[in-house]
Write a protein that holds these residues in place. Structure first.
Motif, mmCIF file in Angstrom:
data_model
loop_
_atom_site.group_PDB
_atom_site.id
_atom_site.type_symbol
_atom_site.label_atom_id
_atom_site.label_comp_id
_atom_site.label_asym_id
_atom_site.label_seq_id
_atom_site.Cartn_x
_atom_site.Cartn_y
_atom_site.Cartn_z
ATOM 1 N N ASP A 173 57.649 45.178 29.363
ATOM 2 C CA ASP A 173 58.172 45.860 28.188
ATOM 3 C C ASP A 173 57.650 45.175 26.927
ATOM 4 N N GLY A 174 56.924 45.913 26.108
ATOM 5 C CA GLY A 174 56.325 45.365 24.898
ATOM 6 C C GLY A 174 54.881 44.963 25.063
ATOM 7 N N VAL A 175 54.448 44.706 26.302
ATOM 8 C CA VAL A 175 53.088 44.209 26.573
ATOM 9 C C VAL A 175 52.737 43.141 25.534
ATOM 10 N N HIS A 176 53.585 42.104 25.473
ATOM 11 C CA HIS A 176 53.452 41.060 24.462
ATOM 12 C C HIS A 176 52.399 40.023 24.862
ATOM 13 N N ARG A 177 52.293 38.961 24.083
ATOM 14 C CA ARG A 177 51.207 38.003 24.311
ATOM 15 C C ARG A 177 51.333 37.253 25.631
ATOM 16 N N GLY A 178 52.559 37.057 26.101
ATOM 17 C CA GLY A 178 52.726 36.474 27.418
ATOM 18 C C GLY A 178 52.196 37.396 28.501
ATOM 19 N N HIS A 179 52.536 38.681 28.374
ATOM 20 C CA HIS A 179 52.003 39.679 29.309
ATOM 21 C C HIS A 179 50.476 39.749 29.208
ATOM 22 N N GLN A 180 49.985 39.732 27.981
ATOM 23 C CA GLN A 180 48.545 39.862 27.765
ATOM 24 C C GLN A 180 47.778 38.724 28.433
ATOM 25 N N TYR A 181 48.373 37.527 28.423
ATOM 26 C CA TYR A 181 47.713 36.387 29.079
ATOM 27 C C TYR A 181 47.582 36.648 30.584
ATOM 28 N N ILE A 182 48.679 37.106 31.201
ATOM 29 C CA ILE A 182 48.646 37.395 32.634
ATOM 30 C C ILE A 182 47.655 38.515 32.931
ATOM 31 N N LEU A 183 47.695 39.579 32.140
ATOM 32 C CA LEU A 183 46.782 40.705 32.345
ATOM 33 C C LEU A 183 45.331 40.255 32.234
ATOM 34 N N GLY A 184 45.064 39.372 31.287
ATOM 35 C CA GLY A 184 43.710 38.847 31.128
ATOM 36 C C GLY A 184 43.244 38.087 32.359
ATOM 37 N N ARG A 185 44.156 37.310 32.938
ATOM 38 C CA ARG A 185 43.822 36.563 34.158
ATOM 39 C C ARG A 185 43.549 37.515 35.322
ATOM 40 N N VAL A 186 44.361 38.555 35.439
ATOM 41 C CA VAL A 186 44.188 39.542 36.510
ATOM 42 C C VAL A 186 42.832 40.233 36.380
ATOM 43 N N VAL A 187 42.521 40.689 35.170
ATOM 44 C CA VAL A 187 41.255 41.389 34.935
ATOM 45 C C VAL A 187 40.066 40.460 35.210
ATOM 46 N N ALA A 188 40.162 39.214 34.748
ATOM 47 C CA ALA A 188 39.056 38.272 34.929
ATOM 48 C C ALA A 188 38.790 38.001 36.412
ATOM 49 N N GLU A 189 39.847 37.771 37.201
ATOM 50 C CA GLU A 189 39.637 37.505 38.626
ATOM 51 C C GLU A 189 39.074 38.727 39.335
ATOM 52 N N ALA A 190 39.617 39.896 38.995
ATOM 53 C CA ALA A 190 39.136 41.122 39.653
ATOM 54 C C ALA A 190 37.649 41.337 39.390
ATOM 55 N N ARG A 191 37.243 41.143 38.149
ATOM 56 C CA ARG A 191 35.824 41.348 37.820
ATOM 57 C C ARG A 191 34.950 40.296 38.493
ATOM 58 N N ALA A 192 35.423 39.065 38.552
ATOM 59 C CA ALA A 192 34.631 37.992 39.157
ATOM 60 C C ALA A 192 34.443 38.208 40.655
ATOM 61 N N ARG A 193 35.437 38.827 41.298
ATOM 62 C CA ARG A 193 35.386 39.007 42.757
ATOM 63 C C ARG A 193 34.965 40.421 43.165
ATOM 64 N N GLY A 194 34.687 41.277 42.201
ATOM 65 C CA GLY A 194 34.305 42.644 42.525
ATOM 66 C C GLY A 194 35.456 43.459 43.074
ATOM 67 N N LEU A 195 36.695 43.152 42.626
ATOM 68 C CA LEU A 195 37.889 43.858 43.066
ATOM 69 C C LEU A 195 38.437 44.729 41.940
ATOM 70 N N LYS A 196 39.536 45.427 42.204
ATOM 71 C CA LYS A 196 40.207 46.246 41.197
ATOM 72 C C LYS A 196 41.394 45.484 40.622
ATOM 73 N N SER A 197 41.586 45.566 39.310
ATOM 74 C CA SER A 197 42.773 44.980 38.673
ATOM 75 C C SER A 197 43.880 46.024 38.658
ATOM 76 N N ALA A 198 45.097 45.607 38.984
ATOM 77 C CA ALA A 198 46.194 46.571 39.086
ATOM 78 C C ALA A 198 47.504 45.988 38.573
ATOM 79 N N VAL A 199 48.291 46.850 37.964
ATOM 80 C CA VAL A 199 49.639 46.515 37.512
ATOM 81 C C VAL A 199 50.621 47.380 38.288
ATOM 82 N N VAL A 200 51.694 46.765 38.763
ATOM 83 C CA VAL A 200 52.804 47.510 39.360
ATOM 84 C C VAL A 200 53.971 47.396 38.383
ATOM 85 N N THR A 201 54.389 48.517 37.822
ATOM 86 C CA THR A 201 55.478 48.508 36.854
ATOM 87 C C THR A 201 56.468 49.613 37.197
ATOM 88 N N PHE A 202 57.442 49.822 36.301
ATOM 89 C CA PHE A 202 58.542 50.743 36.604
ATOM 90 C C PHE A 202 58.713 51.763 35.484
#
Length: 321
Positions: free
Chosen positions: A28-57
């Motif tokens: 909720d808010g997609v704030h800077r704490g969330h943005q840090y996690i999202l950045g890590r997810v995207v970076a790992e996915a791209r480095a490994r040739g995988l898909k980045s995904a969010v599970v939310t409600f």
């Protein structure tokens, strides 16, 4: 970003392969704490040739489990999805937090949903992450599961700015008391609302200042008053004077209105979605003795808004919602 709703027929019963780096949360808010996690997810996915995904409600889980103490949303689902896409996420799974999902044992949620249906290879969560029936699942459980179920686990510490922990709870408080500077610092962008332009009673037009009446999609709003803001609608950005309040000069009641006056523009925006990004509060709402004195004050307000926005950066990138 591809959006997948629900965990029913739209999902494969079994994921074809483990090809996703996933994070789970309300965001909720997609704030800077969330943005840090999202950045890590995207970076790992791209480095490994995988898909980045969010599970939310679709709604905050409290709307089911604490119906008398529902946590108000900082932003609507539509608004949240826009900013998740902006963060570079490939897929967003939007789950209905219903009784069936709330009753699922923690191990089943990981094995059957995250791995079995979504194909999770790696998981990112915050230190305080809880999940499963009664919120009984914890990070310690995930550490046990990851060894047995063969997925990578990354537990992220709380994000701090100037010694303060960035959280949706803190940002709700900042916005409600009108501290736009602190909230923007934690959000990483201006405080904003998103809503559809609806028909009003034409009062603004009669006063000489036709406004767009906004039906906000979320509950946490800034205090009543006049604000300098940028209004984003139809792929364009407009300088705007924004009013939030009960219109006490004309009515007795507590119904709040959101009215946006597009400065120097006469556009038909009825029925469109509009995002309002607040720059600064000009003054609190108040009652005027008559319409003439209100009109005089509105003219002064608009001049002040022009001055504020002249030193404020016009949004460069924005989308039509």
């Amino acid at each position: 970003m591809r959006i997948v709703y629900g965990i029913g027929p739209g999902f494969r019963q079994t994921a074809p392969r483990r090809d996703k780096v996933i994070t789970v949360g309300v965001f909720d808010g997609v704030h800077r704490g969330h943005q840090y996690i999202l950045g890590r997810v995207v970076a790992e996915a791209r480095a490994r040739g995988l898909k980045s995904a969010v599970v939310t409600f679709s709604l905050h889980p409290s709307h089911l489990v604490r119906r008398h103490e529902k946590t108000p949303h900082l932003m609507s689902l539509r608004h949240k999805l826009h900013y998740l896409a902006e963060a570079g996420i490939d897929i967003c799974y939007v789950l209905d937090f219903n009784r069936s999902l709330a009753a699922m044992p923690p191990e089943d949620f990981v094995a059957k949903i995250l791995i079995g249906r979504m194909g999770m290879a790696s998981l990112y969560v915050g230190e305080d992450f809880v999940f499963g029936r009664g919120g009984r699942g914890s990070v310690d459980d995930l550490r046990r599961f990851c060894r047995r179920m063969d997925f990578s686990l990354h537990v992220i510490k709380p994000h701090r700015i100037s010694g303060g922990v960035v959280s949706s709870t803190v940002i709700r408080s900042q916005i409600r008391r009108g501290d736009l500077v602190a909230a923007q610092k934690f959000l990483g962008r201006p405080v904003a609302l998103l809503g559809r332009v609806i028909k009003g009673d034409g009062r603004g037009r009669l006063l000489g200042f036709p406004t767009a009446n906004i039906l906000a999609e979320h509950e946490v709003l800034v205090p009543d008053g006049i604000y300098a803001a940028w209004a984003l609608c139809g792929g364009r950005a407009y300088a705007a004077a924004v009013y939030l309040g009960t219109r006490p000069t004309f009515y007795a009641g507590d119904k709040r209105h959101i009215e946006v006056f597009l400065i120097g523009a006469r556009r038909n925006v009825y029925g469109k979605m509009m995002e309002v990004r607040f720059a600064r509060r000009v003054r609190p709402d108040r009652r005027f003795p008559d319409a003439g004195r209100l009109i005089s004050q509105i003219k002064k307000d608009i001049q002040q808004v022009r001055g504020i926005l002249s030193s404020s950066s016009k949004p460069r990138m924005f989308a039509s919602f």
